[in-house]
Design a protein around this motif. Structure first.
Motif, PDB file in Angstrom:
ATOM      1  N   SER A 432     -10.503  10.673  -0.205  1.00  0.00           N
ATOM      2  CA  SER A 432      -9.480  11.806  -1.186  1.00  0.00           C
ATOM      3  C   SER A 432     -10.677  11.977  -2.387  1.00  0.00           C
ATOM      4  O   SER A 432     -11.318  11.607  -2.603  1.00  0.00           O
ATOM      5  CB  SER A 432      -8.265  11.239  -2.101  1.00  0.00           C
ATOM      6  N   SER A 436      -9.230  17.993  -1.120  1.00  0.00           N
ATOM      7  CA  SER A 436      -7.808  16.946  -0.236  1.00  0.00           C
ATOM      8  C   SER A 436      -6.495  17.124  -0.650  1.00  0.00           C
ATOM      9  O   SER A 436      -5.500  17.974  -0.483  1.00  0.00           O
ATOM     10  CB  SER A 436      -8.578  15.986   0.035  1.00  0.00           C
ATOM     11  N   LEU A 437      -6.381  17.081  -2.300  1.00  0.00           N
ATOM     12  CA  LEU A 437      -5.163  17.024  -3.153  1.00  0.00           C
ATOM     13  C   LEU A 437      -4.657  18.481  -2.938  1.00  0.00           C
ATOM     14  O   LEU A 437      -3.974  19.455  -3.060  1.00  0.00           O
ATOM     15  CB  LEU A 437      -6.065  16.433  -4.467  1.00  0.00           C
ATOM     16  N   GLU A 442      -4.177  15.356   2.449  1.00  0.00           N
ATOM     17  CA  GLU A 442      -3.278  14.354   2.777  1.00  0.00           C
ATOM     18  C   GLU A 442      -2.223  14.274   3.155  1.00  0.00           C
ATOM     19  O   GLU A 442      -2.147  12.921   3.738  1.00  0.00           O
ATOM     20  CB  GLU A 442      -3.724  13.813   0.822  1.00  0.00           C
ATOM     21  N   TRP A 447      -5.159  12.820   8.834  1.00  0.00           N
ATOM     22  CA  TRP A 447      -5.968  12.547   6.852  1.00  0.00           C
ATOM     23  C   TRP A 447      -5.185  10.736   7.495  1.00  0.00           C
ATOM     24  O   TRP A 447      -4.212   9.849   7.465  1.00  0.00           O
ATOM     25  CB  TRP A 447      -5.243  12.752   6.065  1.00  0.00           C
TER      26      TRP A 447
END
Length: 588
Positions: A432, A436-437, A442, A447
């Motif tokens: 993470s 990616s957020l 995710e 993922w």
């Protein structure tokens, strides 16, 4: 009927007989027949015109691409008693050389193609007597060749002007297309081609993926005594790598590239040619002009342009026939950059360039014999194993990585084909990050779908996908699909990964050293050779090769007549150096 060339061979060069196809080529030249001779580096191509030149009435005009190469060959010819000269832009004795030619006092006259095609040079030849035209590095005449030189295309009118003078074209590097083009461009009949084969059995071929280039090449240098060449990709990289290797190994290491001050470049080349242990880090501009037989290794710090270029560049190792090493270190980014370059060339050339790159891909990716792939590229049918490449000496394992490859491609697709390999690996392993957020990755089905032992496959799978053109890099460094992706995703193709055996670092010495038995007399002979070379202002190998000194140490001749029977000791060298080496033998 032409005279028997063997007595001349024995007197001039000290060889008991011809090697390979040398006799066939020499016989054709002496009979006045034009010939294309394709002979591997180290097979004695220059002898096939040097020897006839001493037997024919007139001068052999040798067309050679580089001044440094001409001067090296001039030194070697004069050392055995051949009357030779060069006519180049840097020679200060041009008037003297022209006079020697007109007086019939030259066996060989070396010129560059640029000079050979001038009206002034044609006028000079009209006033003298030409016995033979020898076109060295003849692949330069072909647009199919990897070293195409337009000036070579201008030679045909000169050759046709003297239609009764035979032509001898020489190359070590020409596939079927290139050979046919050479014959056509130089006006040699198809029945005049002699192909000796391309195998260099004394060279051990090894190929590895890069992980730390400096450390990997430094290890090779430590393990391999003697002179070596390291080919780097860029001018800046050349100087940086030379400095790093000098610090890491303690060996003398110098850089060479076209951007250096000409005097520095000349000095570095001269020091390398005369050295018995120097390493030169260079761009591919270096090498064709070097006639140095005792290079013990050639390393590539990146992908060469083609298999032809690789063969020619590695062929600069071991020209004396002693064991030598060719080690290529490559990365997936090499293939990505090569494909970008191909996209920028003339569309008509792109299919050929892609074929060359795919051939390199097959060479680096194979789990089988490297030499087999190399020789098959030149139309030969070699055995399945050579016994002298990394894969034959330490067979690698192969694993099926198709599922991991599909996961990798899925991650590239689902993240929008715009991210680099590091981020794709983070997505697949569930690492993470703010990126990616922010991108919502995710929540994707890809993922964190790779864990355990499979994680170790991600980097080699990424390399393999780039190599196969299943993935490409865009101008911003992001990965996107290439033509090879579809078949893998649809289950129509598989991906096998080669897993090389764990490498054991070898100690310095072994077969790579010029003195594997630690013979004290051999070392004393080498020391005397070095002193004589310094006195005469020539590289040590011009006096005698290591193989001659080894035979000298083993047989310990006690007289000049006994020394004359050693291979490689001709009359001129016997007269010049025989007594000096006999004294060393008596004292040891």
């Amino acid at each position: 009927m032409p005279a028997d060339p063997v007595p001349v061979l024995q007197k001039l060069f000290g060889f008991p007989d011809f090697r390979g196809v040398q006799r066939q080529v020499v016989d054709r030249v002496l009979a006045g027949q034009s010939t294309l001779a394709v002979m591997p580096t180290g097979a004695g191509k220059s002898l096939t015109y040097q020897l006839p030149a001493t037997m024919l009435d007139g001068t052999c005009i040798v067309v050679s691409p580089l001044i440094a190469l001409m001067h090296d060959q001039l030194r070697a010819a004069e050392a055995v008693g051949i009357r030779a000269a060069t006519l180049t832009s840097v020679d200060e004795n041009k008037a003297e050389t022209r006079g020697r030619f007109l007086d019939g006092a030259l066996d060989l006259l070396y010129v560059a193609p640029e000079r050979a095609s001038t009206a002034d040079f044609r006028d000079l030849l009209d006033r003298g007597r030409v016995a033979l035209f020898a076109i060295d590095e003849a692949h330069c005449v072909s647009e199919w060749g990897h070293d195409f030189r337009p000036d070579y295309r201008l030679l045909r009118p000169l050759l046709d002007r003297y239609e009764d003078v035979p032509r001898l074209a020489l190359t070590a590097t020409a596939d079927e297309h290139t050979r046919a083009d050479i014959l056509e461009q130089l006006g040699i009949g198809t029945d005049g081609m002699i192909v000796a084969g391309f195998d260099r059995p004394n060279i051990r071929y090894s190929i590895s993926t890069r992980d730390n280039t400096t450390r990997q090449i430094a290890d090779l240098i430590r393990e391999t005594p003697g002179p070596g060449i390291v080919y780097a990709q860029t001018r800046a990289g050349t100087e940086k790598l030379a400095e790093a290797l000098r610090t890491a190994t303690g060996r003398p290491v110098r850089a060479y590239h076209a951007g250096l001050d000409p005097e520095v470049r000349r000095r570095n080349q001269a020091k390398f040619v005369e050295s018995e242990d120097m390493v030169i880090v260079a761009t591919v501009a270096f090498g064709m002009g070097i006639d140095k037989p005792d290079v013990r290794f050639v390393a590539h710090a990146g992908l060469p342009k083609s298999i032809e270029a690789y063969y020619q560049e590695t062929g600069r190792a071991g020209r004396d026939g002693d064991p030598s090493v060719a080690h290529l270190f490559w990365g997936a980014e090499d293939f990505a950059r090569a494909r970008q370059r191909i996209a920028e060339v003339d569309p008509q050339r792109q299919p050929g360039e892609r074929a060359r790159l795919n051939a390199l891909g097959a060479l680096v990716e194979t789990a089988g014999c490297r030499r087999r792939i190399l020789l098959a590229h030149f139309g030969e049918d070699p055995p399945a194993q050579c016994g002298n490449c990394d894969n034959c000496l330490s067979p690698p394992a192969a694993i099926d990585a198709t599922e991991t490859a599909r996961k990798y491609l899925s991650a590239v697709f689902r993240t929008g084909q715009s991210f680099g390999s590091t981020y794709i690996e983070e997505v697949l392993t569930g690492k993470s990050s703010e990126r990616s957020l922010m991108n919502g990755h995710e929540a994707l089905s890809v993922w964190n779908i790779v864990d355990g032992d499979e994680r170790a496959l991600l980097k080699p799978v990424g390399r393999a996908l780039l190599l196969r053109d299943a993935l490409r890099t865009n101008p911003h460094g992001g990965l996107e699909f290439g033509p090879g992706a579809r078949a893998l995703i649809k289950g129509e193709d598989t991906l096998s990964l080669v897993v090389p055996p764990k490498r054991e670092r070898r100690r310095r010495g072994g077969d790579a050293t010029p003195n594997p038995l630690g013979d004290a007399l051999f070392e004393a002979l080498r020391t005397r050779r070095r002193e004589l070379a310094q006195e005469g202002g020539v590289p040590p190998y011009v006096i005698f090769h290591d193989s001659v000194l080894r035979e000298m140490a083993a047989r310990r001749p006690t007289s000049l007549s006994a020394m004359a029977h050693l291979t490689g000791v001709g009359q001129r060298k016997l007269d010049a150096y025989g007594e000096a080496f006999l004294r060393v033998i008596r004292e040891n």
